[in-house]
Design a protein around this motif. Sequence first.
Motif, mmCIF file in Angstrom:
data_model
loop_
_atom_site.group_PDB
_atom_site.id
_atom_site.type_symbol
_atom_site.label_atom_id
_atom_site.label_comp_id
_atom_site.label_asym_id
_atom_site.label_seq_id
_atom_site.Cartn_x
_atom_site.Cartn_y
_atom_site.Cartn_z
ATOM 1 N N ASP A 141 8.928 -44.537 -46.124
ATOM 2 C CA ASP A 141 7.723 -44.693 -45.293
ATOM 3 C C ASP A 141 8.045 -44.571 -43.814
ATOM 4 O O ASP A 141 7.205 -44.164 -43.021
ATOM 5 N N ILE A 142 9.257 -44.954 -43.459
ATOM 6 C CA ILE A 142 9.691 -44.978 -42.053
ATOM 7 C C ILE A 142 10.895 -44.056 -41.923
ATOM 8 O O ILE A 142 11.882 -44.216 -42.647
ATOM 9 N N VAL A 143 10.801 -43.065 -41.030
ATOM 10 C CA VAL A 143 11.926 -42.148 -40.810
ATOM 11 C C VAL A 143 12.212 -42.099 -39.305
ATOM 12 O O VAL A 143 11.366 -41.684 -38.505
ATOM 13 N N LEU A 144 13.406 -42.546 -38.938
ATOM 14 C CA LEU A 144 13.807 -42.581 -37.525
ATOM 15 C C LEU A 144 14.991 -41.649 -37.322
ATOM 16 O O LEU A 144 16.021 -41.791 -37.986
ATOM 17 N N ASP A 145 14.848 -40.698 -36.399
ATOM 18 C CA ASP A 145 15.908 -39.737 -36.090
ATOM 19 C C ASP A 145 16.385 -40.038 -34.666
ATOM 20 O O ASP A 145 15.664 -39.785 -33.706
ATOM 21 N N LEU A 146 17.578 -40.583 -34.560
ATOM 22 C CA LEU A 146 18.050 -41.107 -33.277
ATOM 23 C C LEU A 146 18.814 -40.051 -32.490
ATOM 24 O O LEU A 146 19.853 -39.570 -32.931
ATOM 25 N N HIS A 147 18.279 -39.704 -31.345
ATOM 26 C CA HIS A 147 18.881 -38.706 -30.442
ATOM 27 C C HIS A 147 19.071 -39.332 -29.067
ATOM 28 O O HIS A 147 18.821 -40.521 -28.856
ATOM 29 N N SER A 161 -0.962 -37.573 -35.415
ATOM 30 C CA SER A 161 -1.576 -38.220 -36.588
ATOM 31 C C SER A 161 -1.083 -39.661 -36.765
ATOM 32 O O SER A 161 -1.660 -40.419 -37.541
ATOM 33 N N LEU A 162 0.002 -40.036 -36.078
ATOM 34 C CA LEU A 162 0.564 -41.387 -36.221
ATOM 35 C C LEU A 162 0.291 -42.269 -35.002
ATOM 36 O O LEU A 162 0.829 -43.367 -34.884
ATOM 37 N N TRP A 163 -0.514 -41.771 -34.089
ATOM 38 C CA TRP A 163 -0.810 -42.544 -32.875
ATOM 39 C C TRP A 163 -2.294 -42.816 -32.774
ATOM 40 O O TRP A 163 -3.073 -41.903 -33.045
ATOM 41 N N ILE A 194 7.133 -35.361 -41.131
ATOM 42 C CA ILE A 194 5.712 -35.717 -41.030
ATOM 43 C C ILE A 194 4.789 -34.609 -41.528
ATOM 44 O O ILE A 194 3.742 -34.894 -42.111
ATOM 45 N N MET A 195 5.174 -33.343 -41.361
ATOM 46 C CA MET A 195 4.271 -32.267 -41.779
ATOM 47 C C MET A 195 3.961 -32.283 -43.289
ATOM 48 O O MET A 195 2.836 -31.945 -43.677
ATOM 49 N N PRO A 196 4.905 -32.677 -44.164
ATOM 50 C CA PRO A 196 4.575 -32.697 -45.609
ATOM 51 C C PRO A 196 3.439 -33.658 -45.970
ATOM 52 O O PRO A 196 2.890 -33.577 -47.076
ATOM 53 N N VAL A 211 5.773 -43.946 -40.594
ATOM 54 C CA VAL A 211 6.428 -43.887 -39.286
ATOM 55 C C VAL A 211 7.382 -42.704 -39.312
ATOM 56 O O VAL A 211 8.174 -42.568 -40.236
ATOM 57 N N ALA A 212 7.259 -41.817 -38.328
ATOM 58 C CA ALA A 212 8.231 -40.731 -38.171
ATOM 59 C C ALA A 212 8.373 -40.499 -36.681
ATOM 60 O O ALA A 212 7.374 -40.354 -35.973
#
Length: 351
Positions: A141-147, A161-163, A194-196, A211-212
Motif C-alpha cells: 500500500d505504501i511505496v517509498l523510493d528514497l533519493h 491522485s494522492l494529494w 502509482i500508474m497501475p 502512498v507512493a
Amino acid sequence: MQKSIERIAGDSEGVSYEFPVFRFTGSDKAASSAYLQAALHAGELPGVVAIDALMPALNKAAAEGRIKGDITIVPWANPIGRAQYHFGEHQGRFHLGTRTNFNRAFPLLAAPDAKLLPDTAFGGADQRLKSRLVQLSLGHDIVLDLHCDDEGLAYLYIHTSLWPAMADCAAAMGVDAVVLWSEDTDGTFEGASIMPYQNVPADVAKFDRRVATTVEYRGILDVDGALAKADADGLYRLLVARGVIADSTLSAPGPFKGVVAPLENIDMMPAPRAGAVLYDVKPGDRVVRGDRLATIVHAPGETDGRAEVFAPQDGIILTRRSRRIIRAGEDLLKLVGDRKSADARSGTLED
Ligand SMILES: [Zn+2]
C-alpha cells in the motif's frame, strides 16, 4: 526480520549482482503494508543511512509485537550502479552499458499484476533489475523510493491522485516541500508504483490508503548521522500514522505546513554561458521576480566576462548544483514559482 538475497544475472558470463531484502511480517492482514527502497540512483546515500538508522526501531517494534502490516526494505536497490566507476568517479545515475537513467524505463503496468511484467530474458541486466524491483514493491500500500538531489531541501514528488490524501505523510516525514505531478511518460519507479492503480476498481486501487512517492532527502552531500536519525524518525512516524506499526506514544501528525506546488510551477533556470557559478541564493531562500540568482563567470578578468541570471517570478529555491562548473544550457537551480513556469521543460519528474 528475515533477510534474503536477490540475484540479478549480468550481461556476460561470470557476472551477476546481489542485493539484500529485509522483510517483517505483520500480524494484521488488514493493516497497510510498506515497501522502502533507497539508492536506486546508486550514489544517493541519505536514504541508505536513514534506513540504517530506522532498522533498530523496526527490530524493536518486531520484538514487541507492534508490526501490524508487512514491511519490505531494500536498503541499496541498485547493485549495478553501486559497482560502476569511471576513471575513479562513481557513476550511479545512468547505466553505463545502455546510457539509460536507472530511474527511467520502468514498466508502467496497466494493473498491479506481476504477470503483466515484460519478459526480460533477452533484456539487459538493468532491465532485469527494474523488473525485479517493481515485482518486489507490487502489492504494498505504501511505496517509498528514497533519493536525493544535488543540493536541496527535503521534498517529495507525489502524483496528483494522492494529494491531499498524503498530506499526513509529508507532515510525518517533516519535509519542506511537495511537488505534484500528473504525467509520467518516462517510466520512473514512482510512476511504476502509482500508474497501475489509475484505471482499476476502487477496491484494488485503495486510494484511501495508497502512498507512493519519490523522496528527495536534500543534497548528495547530506549523508550525516543526525540527518539520518531525523529522517528515520520521519519514516517511522509515517509507518505509525498509516497503521503499519502500532506505537501509542506517538500522536497523529499535524497539518502539512510546507510548500506545495504543481510541477508546472518549477523553473529550471538554464545557464546562459559556460563557466564558474557564483550563487546568490541557496535552497530555502525566498526570492521575488528580478532578484539575481547567480552570476556565471565565463571569461574571467574580462570586462564583459560575467553573465547574470535573474528570477523570472516569485518563489522559493528548491535545489541548486553541488558543482560550480557549468555548461551553457545546463540547469542552475530549481525555483518553485508561485505561478506556472514559462519554461516548457517543466512538468517532468527530475529526480
Ligand atoms: Zn535520484
